[in-house]
Scaffold this motif. Structure first.
Motif, mmCIF file in Angstrom:
data_model
loop_
_atom_site.group_PDB
_atom_site.id
_atom_site.type_symbol
_atom_site.label_atom_id
_atom_site.label_comp_id
_atom_site.label_asym_id
_atom_site.label_seq_id
_atom_site.Cartn_x
_atom_site.Cartn_y
_atom_site.Cartn_z
ATOM 1 N N UNK A 102 -50.951 19.691 38.930
ATOM 2 C CA UNK A 102 -51.781 19.912 40.214
ATOM 3 C C UNK A 102 -50.684 20.143 41.255
ATOM 4 N N UNK A 103 -50.336 20.965 42.317
ATOM 5 C CA UNK A 103 -49.436 21.230 43.039
ATOM 6 C C UNK A 103 -49.946 21.237 44.341
ATOM 7 N N UNK A 104 -49.604 20.478 45.451
ATOM 8 C CA UNK A 104 -50.044 20.862 46.852
ATOM 9 C C UNK A 104 -51.615 20.886 47.139
ATOM 10 N N UNK A 105 -52.428 20.477 46.506
ATOM 11 C CA UNK A 105 -53.920 20.400 46.619
ATOM 12 C C UNK A 105 -54.428 19.217 47.027
ATOM 13 N N UNK A 106 -55.514 18.956 47.799
ATOM 14 C CA UNK A 106 -56.133 17.519 48.249
ATOM 15 C C UNK A 106 -57.222 17.724 47.108
ATOM 16 N N UNK A 125 -57.531 15.896 26.966
ATOM 17 C CA UNK A 125 -56.352 15.142 26.427
ATOM 18 C C UNK A 125 -55.006 15.698 26.818
ATOM 19 N N UNK A 126 -55.086 16.736 28.012
ATOM 20 C CA UNK A 126 -53.944 17.274 28.435
ATOM 21 C C UNK A 126 -53.168 16.123 29.281
ATOM 22 N N UNK A 127 -51.991 16.221 29.385
ATOM 23 C CA UNK A 127 -50.973 15.340 30.224
ATOM 24 C C UNK A 127 -51.219 15.976 31.648
ATOM 25 N N UNK A 128 -51.547 15.038 32.656
ATOM 26 C CA UNK A 128 -51.838 15.522 33.992
ATOM 27 C C UNK A 128 -50.663 15.062 34.946
ATOM 28 N N UNK A 129 -50.035 16.167 35.585
ATOM 29 C CA UNK A 129 -48.991 15.682 36.911
ATOM 30 C C UNK A 129 -49.353 16.192 38.046
ATOM 31 N N UNK A 130 -49.324 15.265 39.075
ATOM 32 C CA UNK A 130 -49.451 15.686 40.273
ATOM 33 C C UNK A 130 -48.384 15.698 41.197
ATOM 34 N N UNK A 131 -48.236 16.851 41.991
ATOM 35 C CA UNK A 131 -47.157 16.742 43.195
ATOM 36 C C UNK A 131 -47.802 16.945 44.475
ATOM 37 N N UNK A 152 -48.585 11.271 35.765
ATOM 38 C CA UNK A 152 -47.327 11.130 36.737
ATOM 39 C C UNK A 152 -47.907 11.724 38.054
ATOM 40 N N UNK A 153 -47.542 10.827 39.200
ATOM 41 C CA UNK A 153 -47.695 11.337 40.530
ATOM 42 C C UNK A 153 -46.399 11.504 40.970
ATOM 43 N N UNK A 154 -45.991 12.510 41.424
ATOM 44 C CA UNK A 154 -44.673 12.881 41.914
ATOM 45 C C UNK A 154 -44.626 12.982 43.549
ATOM 46 N N UNK A 155 -44.359 12.143 44.303
ATOM 47 C CA UNK A 155 -44.517 11.953 45.572
ATOM 48 C C UNK A 155 -43.387 12.892 46.291
ATOM 49 N N UNK A 156 -43.812 14.001 46.696
ATOM 50 C CA UNK A 156 -42.543 14.740 47.470
ATOM 51 C C UNK A 156 -43.433 16.218 47.780
#
Ligand SMILES: CC(C)NC(=O)[C@H](Cc1c[nH]c2ccccc12)NC(=O)[C@H](CCCC/N=C(/NCCC(=O)O)S[C@H]1O[C@H](COP(=O)(O)OP(=O)(O)OC[C@H]2O[C@@H](n3cnc4c(N)ncnc43)[C@H](O)[C@@H]2O)[C@@H](O)[C@H]1O)NC(=O)OCc1ccccc1
Ligand SMILES: [Zn+2]
Length: 251
Positions: free
Chosen positions: A196-200, A217-223, A236-240
């Motif tokens: 999930x990229x660039x969404x509130x 059960x999918x892995x969830x990564x947020x940017x 994983x939350x990538x803060x940037x």
């Protein structure tokens, strides 16, 4: 944040992924110079609430006000270029086994960056159609002699029935295109990794997609440079920013 600060597991998930789904929002176009939805209003438009303008009721009440706003946004987009985030996502489609790209954006920058088969949940600024008969309407790419001044502008009339041409976007209170929603829901339910990229992550049903993937059960990564309601769910939350971080995911 640099590549060596990325959790190694993340790069493994990416390398071994059989089906990656990416959901993007306004944040992915912010570094192209397009303000996010929440800060999309400046100048003449700063006195309006985007959630009010982006409704069928607002268009029925004042077609020129709403059409002017969308022509102003379209003119901004035509002056912008895809950024490193759009380009990295287009490249990722080549590097992973299978990528489904789902966007809430109506700017068309993913397509301009070369991403194939983008699922545009909320339509496009570039595909207006007749409010009454649905007839598609071709817009001049750029009318240099009359750039939108960010003022109300009467919508064109439909060539076949004369009614108002409306922006080809999904307004609040309107249902999403069934085929695109079904394909997006299916991808969220069958992917092994969703980014999930660039969404509130506030607007539904789009915001349900990461939650569907997580439940399956999918892995969830947020940017995202800011926290959102998705943080507690994400592995994983990538803060940037998207343009800074996404290129680091490429081989
Ligand atoms: C606000 C919310 C509470 N309301 C809704 O969700 C409503 C109602 C609703 C339905 N179900 C619900 C369930 C619960 C609650 C409410 C509802 N949903 C609807 O009406 C949907 C239709 C929704 C689609 C509306 N159209 C848009 N866009 C097109 C038009 C246009 O663009 O003008 S939505 C629009 O807003 C959303 C904005 O969100 P983001 O893209 O995330 O942008 P935002 O500015 O919010 O955030 C930017 C983020 O990026 C980050 N960022 C900034 N810079 C960067 C950077 N550089 N890099 C990375 N990230 C960055 C920021 O930190 C921030 O987090 C996007 O979806 C965008 O497309 N239709 C519908 O449900 O139909 C059936 C129905 C019908 C009747 C009644 C019931 C059901
Ligand atoms: Zn018509």
């Amino acid at each position: 944040m640099t590549k060596d600060q990325f959790p190694p597991a993340l790069l493994d998930w990416l390398r071994t992924s059989k089906h990656l789904a990416i959901l993007t929002g306004a944040g992915v176009s912010q570094e192209s110079g397009i303000p996010t939805f929440r800060d999309a209003l400046s100048g003449f438009w700063s006195r309006f609430d985007p959630m009010q303008l982006a409704t069928p009721e607002a268009f029925d009440a004042d077609p020129s006000l709403v059409w002017g706003w969308y022509e102003w946004r379209r003119s901004q987009v035509l002056e912008c270029q895809p950024n490193a985030a759009h380009r990295a996502i287009a490249e990722l489609a080549v590097q992973v086994q299978r990528l489904t790209l789902i966007t809430q954006n109506v700017d068309g920058l993913h397509e301009r960056a070369g991403s194939p088969d983008v699922l545009c949940l909320h339509g496009s600024l570039h595909r207006p159609y007749c409010r009454a008969c649905g007839e598609p309407h071709r817009l001049p790419q750029r009318d240099a002699s009359r750039p939108p001044k960010g003022q109300p502008m009467p919508p064109p009339a439909c060539a076949s029935c004369g009614d108002h041409i409306r922006p080809g976007v999904v307004w609040f209170g309107e249902v999403l295109p069934a085929d695109i929603w079904t394909a997006s829901e299916k991808a969220a339910g069958s992917c092994d990794l969703l980014m999930s990229v660039g969404t509130s992550s506030l607007v539904y049903p789009a915001a349900a997609l990461p939650r569907i993937a997580h439940r399956k059960g999918a892995k969830l990564v947020q940017i995202n440079p800011e926290p959102t309601s998705l943080d507690p769910l994400a592995d994983v939350n990538l803060r940037g920013t998207a343009a800074q971080l996404l290129p680091h995911l490429l081989r």
